[in-house]
Structure formats: structure tokens, C-alpha cells
Motif scaffolding. Structure first.
Motif, mmCIF file in Angstrom:
data_model
loop_
_atom_site.group_PDB
_atom_site.id
_atom_site.type_symbol
_atom_site.label_atom_id
_atom_site.label_comp_id
_atom_site.label_asym_id
_atom_site.label_seq_id
_atom_site.Cartn_x
_atom_site.Cartn_y
_atom_site.Cartn_z
ATOM 1 N N ASN A 1 0.792 -1.240 0.000
ATOM 2 C CA ASN A 1 0.000 0.000 0.000
ATOM 3 C C ASN A 1 0.820 1.284 0.000
ATOM 4 O O ASN A 1 0.383 2.302 0.521
ATOM 5 C CB ASN A 1 -0.984 0.002 1.176
ATOM 6 C CG ASN A 1 -1.896 -1.208 1.137
ATOM 7 O OD1 ASN A 1 -2.449 -1.541 0.097
ATOM 8 N ND2 ASN A 1 -2.025 -1.887 2.259
ATOM 9 N N ILE A 2 2.032 1.212 -0.553
ATOM 10 C CA ILE A 2 2.813 2.415 -0.832
ATOM 11 C C ILE A 2 3.346 2.267 -2.249
ATOM 12 O O ILE A 2 3.422 1.163 -2.781
ATOM 13 C CB ILE A 2 3.968 2.654 0.177
ATOM 14 C CG1 ILE A 2 4.955 1.491 0.205
ATOM 15 C CG2 ILE A 2 3.415 2.929 1.571
ATOM 16 C CD1 ILE A 2 6.171 1.730 1.106
ATOM 17 N N GLU B 1 7.168 6.553 -2.633
ATOM 18 C CA GLU B 1 6.999 6.556 -1.180
ATOM 19 C C GLU B 1 7.943 5.561 -0.514
ATOM 20 O O GLU B 1 8.474 5.828 0.564
ATOM 21 C CB GLU B 1 5.552 6.208 -0.814
ATOM 22 C CG GLU B 1 4.562 7.289 -1.188
ATOM 23 C CD GLU B 1 3.118 6.854 -1.035
ATOM 24 O OE1 GLU B 1 2.280 7.717 -0.719
ATOM 25 O OE2 GLU B 1 2.821 5.649 -1.245
ATOM 26 N N THR C 1 6.296 3.635 7.421
ATOM 27 C CA THR C 1 5.116 3.548 6.550
ATOM 28 C C THR C 1 3.927 4.264 7.175
ATOM 29 O O THR C 1 3.101 4.830 6.452
ATOM 30 C CB THR C 1 4.763 2.088 6.193
ATOM 31 O OG1 THR C 1 4.561 1.330 7.385
ATOM 32 C CG2 THR C 1 5.864 1.456 5.355
ATOM 33 N N GLU C 2 3.837 4.297 8.488
ATOM 34 C CA GLU C 2 2.788 5.082 9.140
ATOM 35 C C GLU C 2 2.978 6.566 8.826
ATOM 36 O O GLU C 2 2.013 7.283 8.525
ATOM 37 C CB GLU C 2 2.825 4.844 10.649
ATOM 38 C CG GLU C 2 1.746 5.583 11.407
ATOM 39 C CD GLU C 2 1.794 5.323 12.908
ATOM 40 O OE1 GLU C 2 1.258 6.166 13.646
ATOM 41 O OE2 GLU C 2 2.343 4.291 13.338
ATOM 42 N N ILE D 1 4.511 7.793 6.204
ATOM 43 C CA ILE D 1 4.251 7.976 4.771
ATOM 44 C C ILE D 1 2.751 8.074 4.519
ATOM 45 O O ILE D 1 2.288 8.958 3.784
ATOM 46 C CB ILE D 1 4.894 6.835 3.954
ATOM 47 C CG1 ILE D 1 6.419 6.998 3.962
ATOM 48 C CG2 ILE D 1 4.334 6.781 2.539
ATOM 49 C CD1 ILE D 1 7.190 5.786 3.481
ATOM 50 N N ARG D 2 1.990 7.202 5.116
ATOM 51 C CA ARG D 2 0.531 7.246 4.920
ATOM 52 C C ARG D 2 -0.062 8.527 5.509
ATOM 53 O O ARG D 2 -0.995 9.098 4.943
ATOM 54 C CB ARG D 2 -0.107 5.999 5.504
ATOM 55 C CG ARG D 2 0.218 4.755 4.680
ATOM 56 C CD ARG D 2 -0.476 3.491 5.197
ATOM 57 N NE ARG D 2 0.036 2.348 4.485
ATOM 58 C CZ ARG D 2 0.941 1.500 4.965
ATOM 59 N NH1 ARG D 2 1.421 1.652 6.182
ATOM 60 N NH2 ARG D 2 1.359 0.480 4.237
ATOM 61 N N ARG E 1 0.627 11.264 3.067
ATOM 62 C CA ARG E 1 -0.280 11.130 1.929
ATOM 63 C C ARG E 1 -1.660 11.675 2.285
ATOM 64 O O ARG E 1 -2.258 12.429 1.520
ATOM 65 C CB ARG E 1 -0.378 9.680 1.487
ATOM 66 C CG ARG E 1 -1.232 9.505 0.226
ATOM 67 C CD ARG E 1 -1.532 8.065 -0.117
ATOM 68 N NE ARG E 1 -0.403 7.170 -0.023
ATOM 69 C CZ ARG E 1 -0.491 5.920 0.422
ATOM 70 N NH1 ARG E 1 -1.648 5.427 0.840
ATOM 71 N NH2 ARG E 1 0.575 5.153 0.466
ATOM 72 N N ALA E 2 -2.171 11.317 3.450
ATOM 73 C CA ALA E 2 -3.486 11.785 3.887
ATOM 74 C C ALA E 2 -3.496 13.305 4.043
ATOM 75 O O ALA E 2 -4.445 13.976 3.630
ATOM 76 C CB ALA E 2 -3.884 11.111 5.192
#
Length: 170
Positions: free
Chosen positions: A29-30, A34, A149-150, A152-153, A156-157
Motif C-alpha cells: 500500500n505504498i 513513497e 510507513t505510518e 508515509i501514509r 499522503r493523507a
């Protein structure tokens, strides 16, 4: 694989495989851009962590246990170099290289007893030690990757929220 009541070998293999799965999931999911984001001063990125995990599999199982030199395996001398992202590196390619390395590591380890000893610069180690070391190493890096990754998300949000998606009427 449930390993709660397994014998020692199955327990060690199961715990290591659980950490291997966590490493592989870091790239879910990246996207490729990312996966290469550097959010900390070091070379640590999600893609770099998976590349490093491949390096670690090869150092411990392919080289140390199987007896193939690091040079023959094309491994860098410096650990930091194992995090380096090359222009051709993609999520798919790096993840597949990691999964392939894990498959080979399993095959190598299966041919050896837990008490068999292997050379290490700090003195001989047995396969049992190698399993324990690998479980700890991959768990530590999976935790690093989870945090990255947290972040990165969240970026993105925040980017989507700030990109003018507001629908207020005048």
C-alpha cells in the motif's frame, strides 16, 4: 503457521517466518516513490529496509551457513551499503529478491542441525543462535518500517486534505 506448542526447531522457524512476513508487508500500500522516502537522517527507507533484510538473509544463511563467500554472493562489505537504493530498484523487484533469499535460506538451514557450528568474527555460533539473531534483527527492522510507513501514509493523507479537496460553496 501456529507455533505455540511446536518443538524447538519448528518454533524458531515459525518465529523467523513471522518476521520475514512483516518485512515483506512493509511495501504494501505504498508506491515506489513513497518506498524510497527518507524520513530519518540515515539511509533507512521502507525499500532500503527490505534490501537490507535480503542482505542479512544472505550474510547469515547463504554465506555463513552455506559457506559461499560474500564476494561470490555480490554482497557489499559495508552494512550501510545494503540500504542503498539503485535506480532500477522497484517494490516488486526488491520484495521478490527478499522472498527468494528467504526461500533459499530455508533450504540451506534445513540441511543443518541446530547445534551445528558456523564461523563468525566473534567466535563460533550454532544454527540456534543464528535463528535467534535473525528473529531479533528482522523484528527490529519491521518495527522501524512500521513507523516509516505510518509516517508515509499520514503524509499522503495530509497531502490529499491540503490539495484543495474542499467543496465549500460561495
Amino acid at each position: 503457521m501456529k507455533v505455540y506448542l511446536a518443538d524447538e526447531r519448528a518454533l524458531l522457524e515459525g518465529l523467523l517466518d513471522a518476521q520475514r512476513a512483516e518485512i515483506a508487508k512493509l511495501l504494501d500500500n505504498i508506491d515506489d516513490a513513497e518506498a524510497q522516502l527518507r524520513l530519518v537522517p540515515s539511509l533507512t527507507t521502507p525499500l532500503g529496509l527490505v534490501k537490507h533484510a535480503t542482505f542479512v538473509e544472505k550474510v547469515w544463511f547463504h554465506s555463513r551457513v552455506a559457506g559461499v563467500s560474500r564476494g561470490q554472493l555480490g554482497l557489499p562489505d559495508a552494512i550501510d551499503d545494503s540500504f542503498t537504493i539503485e535506480p532500477e530498484d522497484t517494490i516488486e523487484g526488491v520484495r521478490q529478491a527478499f522472498l527468494d533469499a528467504c526461500d533459499h535460506s530455508r533450504a540451506v538451514a534445513a540441511a543443518h542441525d541446530l547445534d551445528e557450528q558456523f564461523p563468525w568474527h566473534q567466535g563460533p555460533v550454532n544454527l540456534r543462535f543464528i535463528y535467534g539473531h535473525m528473529i531479533a534483527e528482522l523484528a527490529r527492522h519491521a518495527g522501524h518500517g512500521d513507523i516509516l510507513t505510518e509516517q508515509i501514509r499520514a503524509r499522503r493523507a495530509a497531502s490529499l486534505t491540503n490539495s484543495g479537496t474542499s467543496t465549500t460553496k460561495e
